[in-house]
Scaffold this active site. Structure first.
Site, PDB file in Angstrom:
ATOM      1  N   ARG A   1       0.342 -16.969   8.122  1.00  0.00           N
ATOM      2  CA  ARG A   1       0.248 -16.349   9.449  1.00  0.00           C
ATOM      3  C   ARG A   1       1.229 -15.183   9.564  1.00  0.00           C
ATOM      4  O   ARG A   1       0.932 -14.181  10.218  1.00  0.00           O
ATOM      5  CB  ARG A   1       0.539 -17.380  10.536  1.00  0.00           C
ATOM      6  CG  ARG A   1      -0.593 -18.368  10.752  1.00  0.00           C
ATOM      7  CD  ARG A   1      -0.212 -19.368  11.829  1.00  0.00           C
ATOM      8  NE  ARG A   1      -1.316 -20.255  12.169  1.00  0.00           N
ATOM      9  CZ  ARG A   1      -1.205 -21.276  13.012  1.00  0.00           C
ATOM     10  NH1 ARG A   1      -0.041 -21.542  13.604  1.00  0.00           N
ATOM     11  NH2 ARG A   1      -2.251 -22.033  13.275  1.00  0.00           N
TER      12      ARG A   1
ATOM     13  N   CYS B   1       7.232  11.047  -4.344  1.00  0.00           N
ATOM     14  CA  CYS B   1       7.918  10.383  -5.464  1.00  0.00           C
ATOM     15  C   CYS B   1       7.848  11.222  -6.735  1.00  0.00           C
ATOM     16  O   CYS B   1       8.759  11.147  -7.560  1.00  0.00           O
ATOM     17  CB  CYS B   1       7.302   9.017  -5.721  1.00  0.00           C
ATOM     18  SG  CYS B   1       7.687   7.862  -4.401  1.00  0.00           S
TER      19      CYS B   1
ATOM     20  N   GLY C   1     -13.612 -22.521  12.956  1.00  0.00           N
ATOM     21  CA  GLY C   1     -14.141 -23.646  12.216  1.00  0.00           C
ATOM     22  C   GLY C   1     -15.328 -23.311  11.350  1.00  0.00           C
ATOM     23  O   GLY C   1     -15.534 -22.168  10.942  1.00  0.00           O
TER      24      GLY C   1
ATOM     25  N   GLU D   1       9.668   4.075  -6.573  1.00  0.00           N
ATOM     26  CA  GLU D   1      10.264   4.921  -7.612  1.00  0.00           C
ATOM     27  C   GLU D   1      11.651   5.399  -7.188  1.00  0.00           C
ATOM     28  O   GLU D   1      12.590   5.435  -7.988  1.00  0.00           O
ATOM     29  CB  GLU D   1       9.374   6.142  -7.881  1.00  0.00           C
ATOM     30  CG  GLU D   1       7.960   5.808  -8.328  1.00  0.00           C
ATOM     31  CD  GLU D   1       6.989   5.602  -7.165  1.00  0.00           C
ATOM     32  OE1 GLU D   1       7.388   5.038  -6.118  1.00  0.00           O
ATOM     33  OE2 GLU D   1       5.827   5.993  -7.296  1.00  0.00           O
TER      34      GLU D   1
HETATM   35  C1  AOF Z   1       4.444   5.546  -4.194  1.00  0.00           C
HETATM   36  N1  AOF Z   1       5.374   4.579  -4.223  1.00  0.00           N
HETATM   37  O1  AOF Z   1       6.341   2.780  -3.387  1.00  0.00           O
HETATM   38  C2  AOF Z   1       4.443   3.591  -2.290  1.00  0.00           C
HETATM   39  C3  AOF Z   1       3.431   4.587  -2.292  1.00  0.00           C
HETATM   40  O2  AOF Z   1       3.647   5.711   4.875  1.00  0.00           O
HETATM   41  P1  AOF Z   1       4.314   6.439   3.730  1.00  0.00           P
HETATM   42  O3  AOF Z   1       4.763   7.808   4.065  1.00  0.00           O
HETATM   43  O4  AOF Z   1       5.405   5.589   3.129  1.00  0.00           O
HETATM   44  O5  AOF Z   1       3.201   6.687   2.600  1.00  0.00           O
HETATM   45  C4  AOF Z   1       2.341   5.675   2.282  1.00  0.00           C
HETATM   46  C5  AOF Z   1       1.389   6.157   1.212  1.00  0.00           C
HETATM   47  O6  AOF Z   1       2.135   6.457   0.025  1.00  0.00           O
HETATM   48  C6  AOF Z   1       0.401   5.075   0.831  1.00  0.00           C
HETATM   49  O7  AOF Z   1      -0.823   5.205   1.493  1.00  0.00           O
HETATM   50  C7  AOF Z   1       0.244   5.276  -0.656  1.00  0.00           C
HETATM   51  O8  AOF Z   1      -0.680   6.307  -0.926  1.00  0.00           O
HETATM   52  C8  AOF Z   1       1.621   5.756  -1.070  1.00  0.00           C
HETATM   53  N2  AOF Z   1       2.478   4.589  -1.343  1.00  0.00           N
HETATM   54  N3  AOF Z   1       3.455   5.515  -3.266  1.00  0.00           N
HETATM   55  O9  AOF Z   1       4.503   6.464  -4.988  1.00  0.00           O
HETATM   56  C9  AOF Z   1       5.438   3.617  -3.317  1.00  0.00           C
HETATM   57  N4  AOF Z   1       4.486   2.645  -1.316  1.00  0.00           N
HETATM   58 ZN    ZN Z   2       5.908   7.677  -3.120  1.00  0.00          ZN
END
Ligand code: AOF
Ligand code: ZN
Length: 340
Positions: free
Chosen positions: A187, A87, A270, A52
């Site tokens: 990978r 956000c 495998g 966001e």
């Molecule tokens: C959002 N927008 O683009 C993402 C979210 O490790 P941090 O501090 O970046 O936080 C990760 C947590 O934030 C993740 O577990 C999930 O709950 C949220 N990710 N949220 O609004 C984003 N990547």
């Molecule tokens: Zn966020």
């Protein structure tokens, strides 16, 4: 562009970061005004800005006023202070008019609070647009939070008649160069690459991602519950990523990998390891590289060994999710249904 198309676009953007944000979810965001895209963003790297915030930045760079915009996001905006500020605060400060969210964030730090904060600030929120696709996109993140287990992918290459090696164990190569390059991409997205002792002894795979961009090298694990792998094998001193032997419970080890930060486990055979993981219901995805070759020898090696299967009712069922042509080969992408 309508809301559904914008969500599709946001999902595409999010997917670009596969391999670069885990254990975080993949998140994309598209800003709309009167059906026009005026900003886009996605969570690109672990620890960096969320989707966001990136999309709002993009609006500002384009000189777009953010007041009254519709934000279309693949995951509920976060309401917690993590490595970056919440956000929801950025969206409220930007005075967006409406937020469309594909799914509620299962992270307990968020879990509905993001939507609540936005509504409390007078912003209209709609949840559920493109939810099925968003859940598929973030299946590994969702599984990890719900179960403490990683997302496990079995991968093998086989001839058209279903064999992964000849009777002598010869298997290099079944699939072509394009397929093998695709495996290196897989990978590169894995946290752990696992192989059974038989495959390890027959092929001596290096289990490293080569000729592709990699954020972090997966650790290498050889499952050897019969003590067949020499403890002085070159893999333990080749200067590559950590390599270790797994002798104990598969499930306990998978949980341990999650505790160490893993999301994706790639299993490269495998047949016995594939069978054991399938029987234990630890597998999420199966990728089969199908080569246009016929082996024709019943003494050749199959892809999976689970035990007797007398009628087709006994056969494990998978769901086809996608098909990717790779020069003469085809990559078949299956999901293991929860009930199978
Ligand atoms: C959002 N927008 O683009 C993402 C979210 O490790 P941090 O501090 O970046 O936080 C990760 C947590 O934030 C993740 O577990 C999930 O709950 C949220 N990710 N949220 O609004 C984003 N990547
Ligand atoms: Zn966020």
């Amino acid at each position: 562009m309508n809301q559904a198309q914008a969500m599709q676009r946001a999902l595409e953007l999010a997917a670009r970061a596969r391999g670069w944000v885990e254990p975080n979810p993949l998140v994309g965001c598209v800003m709309l005004r009167d059906g026009m895209v005026v900003g886009e963003g996605y969570h690109q790297r672990f620890g960096e800005a969320h989707a966001e915030v990136k999309a709002l930045e993009d609006c500002r760079q384009r000189g777009v006023d953010t007041v009254g915009l519709t934000a279309v996001v693949t995951l509920e905006p976060c309401a917690h202070q993590g490595k970056t500020p919440p956000c929801v605060e950025a969206l409220i400060a930007a005075k967006v008019g409406r937020v469309v969210v594909a799914m509620i964030d299962p992270d307990p730090r968020v879990a509905g609070r993001g939507v609540q904060c936005l509504r409390d600030a007078g912003i209209a929120v709609e949840v559920g647009e493109g939810e099925v696709n968003a859940r598929e996109l973030n299946a590994p993140f969702i599984k990890r939070l719900a179960t403490g287990l990683p997302y496990v992918t079995l991968k093998w290459a086989q001839t058209l008649d279903g064999y992964t090696a000849t009777s002598t164990g010869h298997s290099q190569w079944i699939s072509g160069a394009a397929s093998r390059h695709r495996v290196h991409e897989l990978r590169a997205c894995a946290d752990v690459i696992m192989v059974g002792s038989g495959t390890f002894l027959a092929d001596a795979p290096r289990l490293t991602a080569r000729d592709v961009p990699v954020r972090r090298m997966a650790k290498r694990v050889i499952v050897d519950r019969r003590g067949r792998v020499p403890r002085d094998s070159p893999i333990f001193s080749d200067g590559g990523p950590p390599a270790s032997i797994l002798e104990g419970s598969l499930e306990a080890s998978l949980r341990q990998f999650v505790d160490e930060g893993a999301t994706h486990v790639l299993v490269e055979g495998g047949a016995e390891l594939n069978g054991a993981l399938l029987k234990a219901k630890l597998v999420d995805r199966v990728l089969v590289f199908l080569a246009p070759k016929l082996c024709g020898d019943p003494a050749a090696h199959p892809a999976v060994v689970t035990g007797s299967c007398l009628t087709m009712d006994d056969a494990a069922r998978l769901t086809l999710q996608g098909v990717e042509p790779l020069q003469g080969d085809v990559m078949l992408d299956y999901r293991v249904p929860a009930e199978s």
